[in-house]
Design a protein around this motif. Structure first.
Motif, PDB file in Angstrom:
ATOM      1  N   SER A   1      -2.774  -5.255  -5.163  1.00  0.00           N
ATOM      2  CA  SER A   1      -3.262  -3.975  -5.691  1.00  0.00           C
ATOM      3  C   SER A   1      -2.956  -2.833  -4.736  1.00  0.00           C
ATOM      4  N   MET A   2      -3.151  -3.064  -3.443  1.00  0.00           N
ATOM      5  CA  MET A   2      -2.883  -2.039  -2.447  1.00  0.00           C
ATOM      6  C   MET A   2      -1.405  -1.655  -2.429  1.00  0.00           C
ATOM      7  N   LEU A   3      -0.530  -2.648  -2.513  1.00  0.00           N
ATOM      8  CA  LEU A   3       0.912  -2.367  -2.508  1.00  0.00           C
ATOM      9  C   LEU A   3       1.332  -1.636  -3.782  1.00  0.00           C
ATOM     10  N   GLU A   4       0.776  -2.020  -4.914  1.00  0.00           N
ATOM     11  CA  GLU A   4       1.122  -1.346  -6.166  1.00  0.00           C
ATOM     12  C   GLU A   4       0.634   0.104  -6.168  1.00  0.00           C
ATOM     13  N   ILE A   5      -0.536   0.343  -5.591  1.00  0.00           N
ATOM     14  CA  ILE A   5      -1.030   1.723  -5.480  1.00  0.00           C
ATOM     15  C   ILE A   5      -0.127   2.536  -4.556  1.00  0.00           C
ATOM     16  N   SER A   6       0.351   1.903  -3.483  1.00  0.00           N
ATOM     17  CA  SER A   6       1.260   2.593  -2.553  1.00  0.00           C
ATOM     18  C   SER A   6       2.551   3.000  -3.258  1.00  0.00           C
ATOM     19  N   VAL A   7       3.076   2.101  -4.078  1.00  0.00           N
ATOM     20  CA  VAL A   7       4.298   2.423  -4.830  1.00  0.00           C
ATOM     21  C   VAL A   7       4.043   3.588  -5.778  1.00  0.00           C
ATOM     22  N   PHE A   8       2.916   3.572  -6.443  1.00  0.00           N
ATOM     23  CA  PHE A   8       2.573   4.651  -7.370  1.00  0.00           C
ATOM     24  C   PHE A   8       2.460   5.990  -6.639  1.00  0.00           C
ATOM     25  N   LEU A   9       1.802   5.985  -5.482  1.00  0.00           N
ATOM     26  CA  LEU A   9       1.625   7.224  -4.717  1.00  0.00           C
ATOM     27  C   LEU A   9       2.958   7.743  -4.194  1.00  0.00           C
ATOM     28  N   LEU A  10       3.806   6.853  -3.708  1.00  0.00           N
ATOM     29  CA  LEU A  10       5.112   7.274  -3.192  1.00  0.00           C
ATOM     30  C   LEU A  10       5.990   7.826  -4.309  1.00  0.00           C
ATOM     31  N   THR A  11       5.930   7.183  -5.471  1.00  0.00           N
ATOM     32  CA  THR A  11       6.714   7.676  -6.612  1.00  0.00           C
ATOM     33  C   THR A  11       6.227   9.050  -7.048  1.00  0.00           C
ATOM     34  N   SER A  12       4.911   9.223  -7.091  1.00  0.00           N
ATOM     35  CA  SER A  12       4.347  10.524  -7.463  1.00  0.00           C
ATOM     36  C   SER A  12       4.704  11.586  -6.430  1.00  0.00           C
ATOM     37  N   MET A  13       4.652  11.224  -5.174  1.00  0.00           N
ATOM     38  CA  MET A  13       4.986  12.163  -4.107  1.00  0.00           C
ATOM     39  C   MET A  13       6.449  12.586  -4.192  1.00  0.00           C
ATOM     40  N   GLY A  14       7.308  11.613  -4.508  1.00  0.00           N
ATOM     41  CA  GLY A  14       8.721  11.939  -4.654  1.00  0.00           C
ATOM     42  C   GLY A  14       8.966  12.903  -5.801  1.00  0.00           C
ATOM     43  N   ALA A  15       8.216  12.728  -6.895  1.00  0.00           N
ATOM     44  CA  ALA A  15       8.355  13.631  -8.035  1.00  0.00           C
ATOM     45  C   ALA A  15       7.898  15.039  -7.674  1.00  0.00           C
ATOM     46  N   VAL A  16       6.829  15.145  -6.890  1.00  0.00           N
ATOM     47  CA  VAL A  16       6.336  16.463  -6.482  1.00  0.00           C
ATOM     48  C   VAL A  16       7.326  17.144  -5.546  1.00  0.00           C
ATOM     49  N   LEU A  17       7.889  16.381  -4.612  1.00  0.00           N
ATOM     50  CA  LEU A  17       8.833  16.949  -3.650  1.00  0.00           C
ATOM     51  C   LEU A  17      10.134  17.395  -4.308  1.00  0.00           C
TER      52      LEU A  17
END
Length: 198
Positions: A100-116
């Motif tokens: 769960s922690m790793l999947e949340i990390s992937v989600f956050l990184l993907t969202s961050m990439g979209a914002v950047l």
């Protein structure tokens, strides 16, 4: 009454046989019968059978598993099935939390990439880093097969717990039937092999 006398004699013989060969019993009026089935010895909780005299012990169920000699079904359940079930109960939540922690990390990184990557934001150079990190974490999840391990452990744990509940509901005679032995051993061994062979 002759019938009741025969029945009484039969029950007395059967009770004596069970007390000598299958279970350990004491007079309910004795002081020791008021003690708990488990005692503290050396700071550790030990089985009630460990303090019994050798001749009065329930030999099929207290024989220790030396991993060499043939063992009874009671010994198998006590020294193999129960520890395996407890180990699954202990480690399965950790595997689930890690995934769960790793999947949340992937989600956050993907969202961050979209914002950047939003036009007008001068941080587009960081998009490649977030994508690389996200891809790396996803690759780790796939390489270690965490999703498969989590699902396998959950399914096996449910079967183990159902088996232990079913086993506790059986009588001594039912536990010694061929069908009960095959079911108990089959569920445990199959559950472990599925995890190992995944």
């Amino acid at each position: 009454n002759t019938d009741s006398g025969v029945e009484s004699k039969f029950h007395n013989i059967l009770k004596k046989h069970i007390e000598q060969n299958l279970i350990y019993t004491k007079d309910p009026d004795s002081k020791s019968s008021k003690k708990s089935g488990k005692q503290k010895a050396g700071g550790k909780i030990t089985s009630m059978f460990s303090s019994m005299p050798q001749k009065a012990t329930m030999s099929p169920s207290i024989e220790k598993d030396d991993f060499v000699s043939p063992l009874t079904i009671e010994t198998y359940v006590e020294y193999r099935a129960t520890p395996i079930t407890l180990a699954y109960e202990k480690h399965t939540p950790g595997i689930s939390d890690k995934l769960s922690m790793l999947e949340i990390s992937v989600f956050l990184l993907t969202s961050m990439g979209a914002v950047l990557a939003v036009p007008g934001v001068d941080l587009s150079s960081w998009v490649a880093i977030t994508v690389a990190l996200s891809t790396g974490i996803t690759s780790c999840i796939e390489y270690f097969q965490l999703k498969v391990e989590r699902d396998t452990r959950n399914n096996s744990l449910a079967e183990f717990q159902n088996l232990m509940t079913w086993w506790e509901s059986l009588s001594i005679i039912d536990k010694r039937t061929k069908q009960s032995k095959e079911k108990a051993v089959g569920v445990i061994e199959d559950g472990v092999l599925i995890l190992v062979e995944r």
